[in-house]
Design a protein around this motif. Structure first.
Motif, mmCIF file in Angstrom:
data_model
loop_
_atom_site.group_PDB
_atom_site.id
_atom_site.type_symbol
_atom_site.label_atom_id
_atom_site.label_comp_id
_atom_site.label_asym_id
_atom_site.label_seq_id
_atom_site.Cartn_x
_atom_site.Cartn_y
_atom_site.Cartn_z
ATOM 1 N N PRO A 95 0.965 66.404 89.336
ATOM 2 C CA PRO A 95 1.897 65.716 90.239
ATOM 3 C C PRO A 95 2.632 64.523 89.599
ATOM 4 O O PRO A 95 3.605 64.033 90.172
ATOM 5 C CB PRO A 95 1.011 65.215 91.379
ATOM 6 C CG PRO A 95 -0.302 65.881 91.230
ATOM 7 C CD PRO A 95 -0.422 66.248 89.795
ATOM 8 N N ILE A 96 2.169 64.053 88.446
ATOM 9 C CA ILE A 96 2.793 62.882 87.825
ATOM 10 C C ILE A 96 4.181 63.263 87.304
ATOM 11 O O ILE A 96 4.301 64.190 86.505
ATOM 12 C CB ILE A 96 1.941 62.322 86.666
ATOM 13 C CG1 ILE A 96 0.526 61.972 87.142
ATOM 14 C CG2 ILE A 96 2.631 61.103 86.035
ATOM 15 C CD1 ILE A 96 -0.450 61.640 86.002
ATOM 16 N N LEU A 135 3.642 55.186 81.873
ATOM 17 C CA LEU A 135 3.073 55.547 80.583
ATOM 18 C C LEU A 135 4.235 55.867 79.664
ATOM 19 O O LEU A 135 5.023 56.773 79.940
ATOM 20 C CB LEU A 135 2.140 56.760 80.705
ATOM 21 C CG LEU A 135 1.629 57.355 79.397
ATOM 22 C CD1 LEU A 135 0.944 56.327 78.510
ATOM 23 C CD2 LEU A 135 0.695 58.531 79.683
ATOM 24 N N LEU A 136 4.371 55.091 78.602
ATOM 25 C CA LEU A 136 5.441 55.270 77.625
ATOM 26 C C LEU A 136 4.836 55.894 76.368
ATOM 27 O O LEU A 136 4.106 55.236 75.628
ATOM 28 C CB LEU A 136 6.086 53.910 77.311
ATOM 29 C CG LEU A 136 7.140 53.873 76.212
ATOM 30 C CD1 LEU A 136 8.319 54.782 76.545
ATOM 31 C CD2 LEU A 136 7.615 52.439 76.002
ATOM 32 N N ALA A 137 5.100 57.170 76.160
ATOM 33 C CA ALA A 137 4.580 57.899 75.002
ATOM 34 C C ALA A 137 5.691 58.015 73.970
ATOM 35 O O ALA A 137 6.608 58.817 74.114
ATOM 36 C CB ALA A 137 4.089 59.275 75.429
ATOM 37 N N GLU A 138 5.612 57.180 72.960
ATOM 38 C CA GLU A 138 6.684 57.053 71.963
ATOM 39 C C GLU A 138 6.069 56.649 70.634
ATOM 40 O O GLU A 138 5.370 55.644 70.564
ATOM 41 C CB GLU A 138 7.692 56.005 72.446
ATOM 42 C CG GLU A 138 8.732 55.588 71.460
ATOM 43 C CD GLU A 138 9.609 56.736 70.999
ATOM 44 O OE1 GLU A 138 9.630 56.989 69.780
ATOM 45 O OE2 GLU A 138 10.259 57.376 71.844
ATOM 46 N N ASP A 139 6.344 57.417 69.569
ATOM 47 C CA ASP A 139 5.753 57.087 68.276
ATOM 48 C C ASP A 139 6.545 56.035 67.502
ATOM 49 O O ASP A 139 6.006 55.401 66.609
ATOM 50 C CB ASP A 139 5.552 58.345 67.419
ATOM 51 C CG ASP A 139 6.863 59.006 67.035
ATOM 52 O OD1 ASP A 139 7.780 59.043 67.876
ATOM 53 O OD2 ASP A 139 6.961 59.509 65.912
ATOM 54 N N ASN A 185 -3.778 57.671 85.471
ATOM 55 C CA ASN A 185 -2.957 58.175 86.566
ATOM 56 C C ASN A 185 -1.690 57.341 86.802
ATOM 57 O O ASN A 185 -1.503 56.747 87.859
ATOM 58 C CB ASN A 185 -3.791 58.260 87.845
ATOM 59 C CG ASN A 185 -3.121 59.103 88.908
ATOM 60 O OD1 ASN A 185 -2.394 60.040 88.596
ATOM 61 N ND2 ASN A 185 -3.341 58.761 90.165
ATOM 62 N N PRO A 186 -0.794 57.310 85.818
ATOM 63 C CA PRO A 186 0.429 56.503 85.969
ATOM 64 C C PRO A 186 1.356 57.070 87.049
ATOM 65 O O PRO A 186 1.224 58.228 87.454
ATOM 66 C CB PRO A 186 1.080 56.615 84.584
ATOM 67 C CG PRO A 186 0.576 57.904 84.031
ATOM 68 C CD PRO A 186 -0.814 58.062 84.566
#
Length: 135
Positions: free
Chosen positions: A79-80, A9-13, A49-50
């Motif tokens: 746990p991620i 999961l890439l969380a980037e604006d 659930n990445p």
């Protein structure tokens, strides 16, 4: 080199960085889910659930530290492994992120895209040894 069926999961604006980093990770064999704000990142972490989350700190709707706090306080997402990927290079931010449960803290300007993909693979291999799935 990357992982078969390993989900990032890439969380980037930043649209350019989100697309270029996502493409590089995809070429290395990772499945990439992208979030452009903190609320979307939290929603995707809970539903998808990445295997690993790359989390920017400065994002719209919900800041990265708030996302990290929410992730680590939820038994399903705690746990991620989360790696902070930020422009903020202050040691204080790095220490705070690790104290909140981040696996690592990478400064964007110090990291080439090729190195990002390599380090993601290493982080997943390392964190898999410690990750325990919630019951």
């Amino acid at each position: 080199m990357g992982g078969f069926e390993q989900r990032i999961l890439l969380a980037e604006d930043d649209r350019f960085l989100r697309k270029s980093a996502g493409a590089m990770l995809h070429r290395q064999g990772f499945i990439v889910m992208a979030a452009e704000d903190g609320e979307e990142a939290l929603r995707l972490a809970r539903t998808e659930n990445p295997d690993l989350i790359l989390l920017d700190l400065i994002m719209p709707k919900m800041q990265g530290f708030d996302v990290l706090r929410a992730l680590k306080s939820d038994p399903h997402t705690s746990p991620i492994p989360v790696i902070i990927l930020s422009n903020l290079g202050q040691e204080l931010d790095s220490v705070a992120a690790r104290e909140m449960g981040a696996l690592d803290y990478w400064v964007k300007s110090n990291l080439a895209l090729e190195e990002l993909a390599m380090r993601v693979g290493q982080a997943i291999s390392t964190s898999r040894d410690y990750r325990v799935e919630p019951a």
